[in-house]
Motif scaffolding. Structure first.
Motif, mmCIF file in Angstrom:
data_model
loop_
_atom_site.group_PDB
_atom_site.id
_atom_site.type_symbol
_atom_site.label_atom_id
_atom_site.label_comp_id
_atom_site.label_asym_id
_atom_site.label_seq_id
_atom_site.Cartn_x
_atom_site.Cartn_y
_atom_site.Cartn_z
ATOM 1 N N GLY A 21 0.814 -1.209 0.000
ATOM 2 C CA GLY A 21 0.000 0.000 0.000
ATOM 3 C C GLY A 21 0.839 1.247 0.000
ATOM 4 O O GLY A 21 2.062 1.197 -0.129
ATOM 5 N N GLN A 22 0.156 2.353 0.168
ATOM 6 C CA GLN A 22 0.744 3.672 0.233
ATOM 7 C C GLN A 22 1.855 3.777 1.270
ATOM 8 O O GLN A 22 2.869 4.411 1.063
ATOM 9 N N VAL A 26 1.311 -4.945 3.408
ATOM 10 C CA VAL A 26 0.119 -5.332 4.169
ATOM 11 C C VAL A 26 0.108 -6.855 4.291
ATOM 12 O O VAL A 26 0.287 -7.561 3.287
ATOM 13 N N ALA A 37 -5.994 -7.732 9.135
ATOM 14 C CA ALA A 37 -5.043 -7.236 8.143
ATOM 15 C C ALA A 37 -4.090 -6.311 8.885
ATOM 16 O O ALA A 37 -4.529 -5.442 9.635
ATOM 17 N N LYS A 39 -1.201 -3.541 8.560
ATOM 18 C CA LYS A 39 -0.480 -2.614 7.684
ATOM 19 C C LYS A 39 0.803 -2.196 8.370
ATOM 20 O O LYS A 39 0.774 -1.709 9.498
ATOM 21 N N GLU A 84 -9.639 -4.871 10.895
ATOM 22 C CA GLU A 84 -10.587 -5.926 10.555
ATOM 23 C C GLU A 84 -10.218 -6.490 9.178
ATOM 24 O O GLU A 84 -9.840 -5.741 8.285
ATOM 25 N N PHE A 85 -10.349 -7.806 8.998
ATOM 26 C CA PHE A 85 -10.010 -8.433 7.718
ATOM 27 C C PHE A 85 -11.254 -8.591 6.849
ATOM 28 O O PHE A 85 -12.300 -9.015 7.324
ATOM 29 N N LEU A 86 -11.147 -8.216 5.561
ATOM 30 C CA LEU A 86 -12.269 -8.412 4.643
ATOM 31 C C LEU A 86 -11.857 -9.361 3.522
ATOM 32 O O LEU A 86 -10.958 -9.056 2.730
ATOM 33 N N LEU A 137 -13.253 -1.908 0.789
ATOM 34 C CA LEU A 137 -12.984 -3.344 0.835
ATOM 35 C C LEU A 137 -14.300 -4.103 0.840
ATOM 36 O O LEU A 137 -15.337 -3.550 1.224
ATOM 37 N N ASP A 148 -9.301 3.536 5.079
ATOM 38 C CA ASP A 148 -8.312 4.610 4.868
ATOM 39 C C ASP A 148 -8.866 6.014 5.066
ATOM 40 O O ASP A 148 -8.381 6.964 4.446
#
Ligand code: ADP
Length: 265
Positions: A21-22, A26, A37, A39, A84-86, A137, A148
């Motif tokens: 990511g930015q 991740v 997740a 980051k 949280e994971f998606l 997501l 984000d």
């Protein structure tokens, strides 16, 4: 780790890499038996001290259609943010990989989900600043959640913050492009573009045009055209989001009501 948002590294099990990511890489992970997740934040990518303050605010904004931030591990470098994971990942990728398979009902449902999250942020006086399908997501049961929020303020890469290559011109309202004036109404403009992305199955908006050409055509009053799969009433809402003057655009609360009533029919 005395602060309430500080998580214990020992409770976190890191798994495979999900993407980049930015701010850094991740990973998927497990936290107290729950899939998360993680980051990682490259030190040079973010103004950390400012971010830590703001993260406390981000942990308080909580809504079922916002990707939840559980906390962070700041005692080591790179620091970790635990979300949280998606299951179905990024909305743009999801739409592209399922071309022709996402029903109109699901498309509308996705727009309703995002408008719910945004109506909540609007009522909390929280401006997202980078609303786009790439920052949403998709869960295992196809619920779309917004991610984000507010993060662009902490990006140190000046390519992103000034009006150069990485600045999301194609999602930005005229007053953001001209004066950097962000508001819930500039989020509403971006939401119109996000709806366009949903109904265009993840296409890049204005795909044949450079940022400079987009600015020029917006100034001339031109707007994105109706995606083939988009019903007329939904396109009317998009056009409402793209009114030149911020005060002529609807609020998210109103958009939510309009979209939900289309979904009921
Ligand atoms: P950034 O917003 O910092 O640029 P992203 O959010 O795009 O980073 O993360 C990179 C990739 O990691 C995404 O495209 C997505 O596939 C995956 N990812 C990020 N957050 C999650 C999450 N909460 N659940 C599942 N996958 C995620």
């Amino acid at each position: 780790a005395s602060e309430e948002w500080e998580l214990d590294m020992e409770d976190l099990i890191l798994g495979g890499e999900l993407g980049s990511g930015q701010f850094g890489r991740v990973f998927e992970g497990l936290w107290h038996g729950e899939k998360v997740a993680v980051k990682t934040i490259r030190e040079e990518a973010m103004s950390e001290e400012e971010f830590k303050e703001e993260a406390k605010v981000m942990m308080k904004v909580s809504h079922p259609k916002l990707v939840r931030l559980y906390g962070m591990c700041t005692q080591q470098s790179p620091m970790y943010l635990v979300f949280e994971f998606l299951e179905n990942g990024c909305l743009t990728e999801f739409l592209r990989s399922r071309k022709g398979c996402v029903s109109q009902e699901t498309q509308l449902g996705m727009c309703v989900d995002v408008s719910e999250a945004m109506a909540y942020l609007e009522s909390s006086n929280f401006i997202h600043r980078d609303l786009a399908a790439r920052n949403c997501l998709v869960s295992g049961d196809l619920v779309v959640k917004v991610s984000d929020f507010g993060m662009t303020r902490f990006v140190l890469d000046d390519q992103y913050t000034s009006y150069t290559s990485k600045f999301p011109v194609k999602w930005s309202s005229p007053e953001v492009i001209r004066y950097n004036k962000f508001s819930s109404k500039s989020d509403v403009w971006s939401f119109g573009v996000l709806m366009w992305e949903v109904y265009s199955e993840g296409r890049l908006p204005y795909d044949c045009r450079s940022n400079a050409e987009v600015v020029e055509s917006l100034n001339a009053g031109l707007r994105l055209s109706k995606p083939r799969l988009c019903p007329e009433p939904v396109y009317q809402l998009m056009q409402w989001c793209w009114k030149e003057k911020p005060e002529d655009r609807p609020s998210f609360l109103l958009l939510l009501h309009e979209l939900a009533s289309l979904a009921d029919h």
